[in-house]
Design an enzyme around this catalytic site. Structure first.
Site, mmCIF file in Angstrom:
data_model
loop_
_atom_site.group_PDB
_atom_site.id
_atom_site.type_symbol
_atom_site.label_atom_id
_atom_site.label_comp_id
_atom_site.label_asym_id
_atom_site.label_seq_id
_atom_site.Cartn_x
_atom_site.Cartn_y
_atom_site.Cartn_z
ATOM 1 N N GLU A 1 0.946 -1.266 0.069
ATOM 2 C CA GLU A 1 -0.029 -0.140 -0.036
ATOM 3 C C GLU A 1 0.996 1.224 0.001
ATOM 4 O OE1 GLU A 1 -4.336 -0.241 1.823
ATOM 5 O OE2 GLU A 1 -2.843 0.787 3.223
ATOM 6 N N LYS B 1 -13.432 1.453 -3.213
ATOM 7 C CA LYS B 1 -14.640 1.842 -1.926
ATOM 8 C C LYS B 1 -15.828 2.473 -2.641
ATOM 9 C CE LYS B 1 -11.333 2.047 1.558
ATOM 10 N NZ LYS B 1 -10.990 2.716 2.846
ATOM 11 N N HIS C 1 8.969 -25.862 -0.624
ATOM 12 C CA HIS C 1 7.826 -26.819 -1.181
ATOM 13 C C HIS C 1 7.291 -26.384 -2.386
ATOM 14 C CE1 HIS C 1 10.227 -30.119 1.324
ATOM 15 N NE2 HIS C 1 10.105 -29.151 1.884
#
Length: 392
Positions: A249, A385, A270
């Site tokens: 951010e 938003k 892995h």
């Protein structure tokens, strides 16, 4: 703690520029997180009723990730109350966690005071747990004069404010993290002291490795646009999530980015190491390890039929195994000429946790300053938003 850089880079001009930029932020008081080691000490005198079984944090992103990182690192070593995090509006997750809550102390946390996920979950908590005006087991942490503070005032709830000049993802050392962690029984003064000590050493120019790393990342972001944090301990899982938000951010703006990728060793050896060894490269890699786990858990010295190939670690400790896996992976990636650095915690302490947090926050500020971006805003998040609001 130890910090090692395994790459050669010299750019004193960029290092000075980075130092000057963060020094100006610190001395001017424009950016508040630098001063939290002092200002948050006032919380040491706050007393909470201990007659609770759980601390419940209602918050998301910067309102929860830092607290979760510290709690996950400390819960097995220090005697603390259980902390339950209500973050994601995932009905399965919420339903399961509601069933775990027996006698809670709630903290609803939102800097803006109108985070849609947080307030929606908060509404459900009010209804499900029959919370009412003046509930003693409900506290609010938010900006002064936010909609949430106005609600809390009307409901006669205890309020803790976040400094205006402290952004959410830099707020763990503020009331956002320190208040709930203190309520859980964690000695926040030790965390703050560790953060202060590193900050002071940095501004005394005793931690110049950070400046060299910041200069390398910022001046080579087009060549190395991805930073991989390989943390070698399961208890660092939430910390890597905090780091991902902090870097992501803060450092992805104006067409520039240093994309954070978090992994846990040895698990992700892995699943991700193949890509690092034989993929496209173009990544910096940070190894984070704990030198002394302080638990002498040994691999039994027994031989199992057909599994003799694994006997070379018999009698060794699991600490030796995981740390030698870290060293082996590091050596393999150094052979591929990756720019690598390493952060070594001598052992897990509250002071070291505070230092690690301050290290990453200052590193982020230094890189952002050199990239000439606003490290502390998030305009790209706000667009989503707005779109969400229009969907209802």
């Amino acid at each position: 703690m130890k910090y090692e850089l395994y790459f050669e880079y010299e750019n004193k001009k960029a290092e000075k520029e980075a130092y000057d930029k963060v020094s100006n932020e610190y001395e001017s008081g424009e950016i508040g997180y630098y001063h939290l080691p002092e200002t948050s000490k006032k919380f040491k005198n706050i007393e909470f009723n201990t007659d609770y079984n759980e601390i419940v944090i209602i918050g998301i992103g910067g309102s929860s990730l830092g607290s979760k990182a510290i709690f996950e690192m400390t819960k097995n070593k220090y005697k603390t109350k259980k902390i339950i995090f209500l973050e994601n509006p995932d009905p399965i997750d919420l339903y399961a966690k509601f069933k775990q809550i027996t006698k809670p102390l709630f903290f609803v946390i939102s800097k803006s005071g109108k985070t849609i996920e947080t307030i929606s979950i908060f509404k459900k908590v009010i209804k499900h747990f029959n919370l009412t005006k003046g509930s003693k087991n409900l506290k609010v942490i938010t900006d002064s004069n936010s909609p949430l503070e106005k609600f809390a005032t009307e409901w006669n709830l205890e309020i803790f404010n976040i400094p205006k000049n402290v952004g959410g993802r830099f707020s763990v050392l503020s009331a956002v993290g320190m208040i709930p962690l203190k309520a859980a029984g964690i000695d926040i003064l030790q965390i703050l002291e560790g953060a202060k000590n590193f900050r002071d050493r940095f501004f005394e120019k005793k931690e110049e490795h950070l400046l060299k790393k910041a200069a390398f990342y910022a001046r080579n972001y087009k060549i190395y646009p991805i930073n991989v944090l390989f943390a070698y301990a399961t208890i660092l899982n939430a910390f890597k999530e905090w780091y991902v938000q902090l870097f992501g951010e803060s450092l992805g703006k104006n067409g520039k980015e240093i994309m954070p990728v978090g992994h846990i060793g040895s698990i992700d050896q892995h699943s991700f190491l193949q890509l690092l060894m034989e993929g496209m490269g173009h990544k910096t890699i940070t190894f984070l390890k704990i030198d002394n786990f302080e638990i002498n858990l040994k691999i039994p010295n027994i031989n199992l039929p057909h599994l003799e190939v694994t006997d070379f670690v018999n009698g060794r400790t699991f600490e030796e195994l995981i740390n030698k896996e870290c060293e082996s992976t590091k050596e393999a990636l150094l052979a591929k000429e990756y720019p690598i650095d390493e952060i070594i915690m001598d052992k897990l302490t509250l002071e070291n946790i505070g230092e690690l947090i301050m290290y990453y926050e200052i590193l982020t500020s230094a890189i952002g300053g050199l990239l000439e971006i606003n490290t502390y805003n998030q305009p790209g998040v706000e667009i989503g938003k707005t779109i969400l609001r229009n969907k209802f």
